[in-house]
Design an enzyme around this catalytic site. Structure first.
Site, PDB file in Angstrom:
ATOM      1  N   CYS A  90       0.869  -1.181   0.000  1.00  0.00           N
ATOM      2  CA  CYS A  90       0.000   0.000   0.000  1.00  0.00           C
ATOM      3  C   CYS A  90       0.907   1.232   0.000  1.00  0.00           C
ATOM      4  O   CYS A  90       1.711   1.410   0.917  1.00  0.00           O
ATOM      5  CB  CYS A  90      -0.872  -0.027   1.253  1.00  0.00           C
ATOM      6  SG  CYS A  90      -1.870   1.448   1.495  1.00  0.00           S
ATOM      7  N   CYS A 145      -1.043   3.756  -6.507  1.00  0.00           N
ATOM      8  CA  CYS A 145      -1.908   3.156  -5.483  1.00  0.00           C
ATOM      9  C   CYS A 145      -2.121   1.727  -5.948  1.00  0.00           C
ATOM     10  O   CYS A 145      -2.451   1.504  -7.129  1.00  0.00           O
ATOM     11  CB  CYS A 145      -3.234   3.900  -5.396  1.00  0.00           C
ATOM     12  SG  CYS A 145      -4.507   3.035  -4.429  1.00  0.00           S
TER      13      CYS A 145
HETATM   14  N1  DGL Z   1      -3.987   0.619  -1.865  1.00  0.00           N
HETATM   15  C1  DGL Z   1      -3.604   1.814  -1.271  1.00  0.00           C
HETATM   16  C2  DGL Z   1      -2.405   2.504  -1.839  1.00  0.00           C
HETATM   17  O1  DGL Z   1      -1.591   1.862  -2.481  1.00  0.00           O
HETATM   18  C3  DGL Z   1      -4.512   2.672  -0.485  1.00  0.00           C
HETATM   19  C4  DGL Z   1      -5.856   3.014  -0.953  1.00  0.00           C
HETATM   20  C5  DGL Z   1      -6.622   3.628   0.185  1.00  0.00           C
HETATM   21  O2  DGL Z   1      -6.809   2.945   1.199  1.00  0.00           O
HETATM   22  O3  DGL Z   1      -7.002   4.799   0.085  1.00  0.00           O
HETATM   23  O4  DGL Z   1      -2.211   3.667  -1.657  1.00  0.00           O
END
Ligand code: DGL
Length: 264
Positions: A74, A180
């Site tokens: 993430c 993301c």
């Molecule tokens: N999957 C996440 C990222 O890579 C976060 C998305 C979220 O929770 O807003 O930033």
């Protein structure tokens, strides 16, 4: 002696499953524990302190499961918490960041659109990355887009992206960076709406390679035996676990067709 323990991988939801899929491909003998913090998603539009609190809880959970390493799949959680976790714990902690460096290296005078959560784009980590590789880069915060991926609302995501790209002349864009992990599931949609001249880059392969490098250098890689993946969620397991399995299959398909674009 190989280290037989689990590798912990986590995300705010299902996005990090794309990163996990790369890891299982590169390290087929490893046993992974994937944790999606569905109950607290999204992270990218919350406060820094809230996200830090969630990540600390996940870390405690991972340590209770005796993981040998943790990969933060993430970008938002990495920006918020990777430095703090590395200072606090002794085990390898791998993070992910927007693939701006490879985008910069392949840029030929056009712009680079960096899609990520508002928090990732706001924090110092990304600002430093912009300082080094940000020539021609345009940060494009995408609040609400991860939620569409969580709901697998791909048609709606397509409309969202068309609208967000509308101010830009795509013939002058060299690359779109998926900053993301959720957005990797939008590669098929992006292939429909972007001209062929625009490269789409994500950080999954780079992160998986980094994890393998670190495990190898410490003699912790499991090089024989069957690998496995266990999914866990803070959300409703009855709905989320089948979705995680479905998206793992989807991630493998996407990874295969996008292979040539997934550099870091
Ligand atoms: N999957 C996440 C990222 O890579 C976060 C998305 C979220 O929770 O807003 O930033």
């Amino acid at each position: 002696m190989a280290d037989e323990r689990l590798i912990g991988v986590f995300d705010s939801g299902v996005g990090g499953i794309g990163t996990l899929a790369e890891m299982t491909r590169l390290m087929p003998h490893e046993r992974f524990l994937f944790y999606g913090d569905t109950a607290h998603a999204p992270y990218g539009t919350k406060s820094r302190d809230e996200v830090l609190g969630y990540v600390r809880e996940i870390m405690a959970h991972m340590l209770a499961r005796d993981v040998k390493a943790v990969a933060i799949a993430c970008n938002t959680a990495t920006s918020v918490a990777a430095a703090e976790l590395r200072a606090a714990y002794d085990l390898p902690i791998i993070g992910i960041e927007p693939a701006l460096k490879p985008a910069h290296e392949m840029r030929h005078g056009g712009s680079i659109l960096v899609l990520a959560t508002p928090m990732t784009l706001r924090l110092d980590k990304f600002q430093r990355l912009m300082g080094q590789y940000g020539e021609g880069a345009v940060p494009l915060p995408c609040p609400g887009l991860m939620e569409l991926v969580e709901r697998e609302a791909f048609e709606q995501a397509k409309r969202y992206l068309i609208e967000h790209f509308s101010p830009y002349d795509m013939s002058r864009v060299d690359a779109v960076v998926l900053g993301c992990t959720h957005y990797v599931f939008l590669r098929p949609v992006l292939a429909e709406i972007l001209p062929d001249t625009v490269r789409v880059l994500d950080g999954n392969l780079g992160t998986a390679r980094q994890l393998r490098r670190v495990l190898e250098s410490r003699g912790m890689l499991r090089e024989a035996g069957e690998g496995s993946v266990t999914f866990e969620t803070s959300g409703d397991p009855e709905t989320v676990l089948p979705q995680m399995n479905r998206l793992m299959r989807r991630a493998r398909e996407i990874m295969e067709y996008a292979e040539s674009n997934m550099t870091k």
